[in-house]
Design a protein around this motif. Structure first.
Motif, mmCIF file in Angstrom:
data_model
loop_
_atom_site.group_PDB
_atom_site.id
_atom_site.type_symbol
_atom_site.label_atom_id
_atom_site.label_comp_id
_atom_site.label_asym_id
_atom_site.label_seq_id
_atom_site.Cartn_x
_atom_site.Cartn_y
_atom_site.Cartn_z
ATOM 1 N N ASP A 70 0.834 -1.211 0.000
ATOM 2 C CA ASP A 70 0.000 0.000 0.000
ATOM 3 C C ASP A 70 0.867 1.257 0.000
ATOM 4 O O ASP A 70 0.602 2.212 -0.724
ATOM 5 C CB ASP A 70 -0.939 0.023 1.207
ATOM 6 N N SER A 74 1.236 4.146 -2.981
ATOM 7 C CA SER A 74 1.028 5.553 -2.679
ATOM 8 C C SER A 74 2.244 6.399 -3.047
ATOM 9 O O SER A 74 2.128 7.439 -3.701
ATOM 10 C CB SER A 74 0.710 5.723 -1.189
ATOM 11 N N ARG A 78 3.418 9.350 -6.721
ATOM 12 C CA ARG A 78 3.599 10.783 -6.448
ATOM 13 C C ARG A 78 4.865 11.299 -7.112
ATOM 14 O O ARG A 78 5.862 10.597 -7.159
ATOM 15 C CB ARG A 78 3.705 11.037 -4.945
#
Length: 87
Positions: A70, A74, A78
């Motif tokens: 996870d 994430s 970015r």
């Protein structure tokens, strides 16, 4: 997730990032989430092949592995923080 894992038959799983600065940024972002994953970059590996060194053990729970996945999802989606320096 489209992760670029390099071939490995050991508990050490190299995740190819490519860019040295990006690998450091991802390592730092994971550290801020309480996950210690080292960035391996030139001159240890050839330019353009910077990677994360993920080490698994039998002591890791399925929940911990899910937490890592996870966090990677994430962090890898970015862009580098504005003004981030690689040195």
């Amino acid at each position: 997730m489209g992760l670029s894992l390099l071939e490995s038959w050991t508990p050490i799983q190299p995740l190819l990032v490519g860019d040295a600065g990006q690998s450091v940024a991802v390592s730092e972002a994971l550290r801020q989430r309480g996950i210690l994953i080292s960035a391996i970059r030139p001159p240890t590996v050839p330019v353009g092949t910077a990677r994360l060194r993920i080490t698994f053990s039998a002591a890791h729970s399925e929940q911990q592995v899910d937490r890592l996945l996870d966090a990677l999802e994430s962090v890898l989606t970015r862009p580098l923080p504005k003004g981030f320096r690689t040195r």
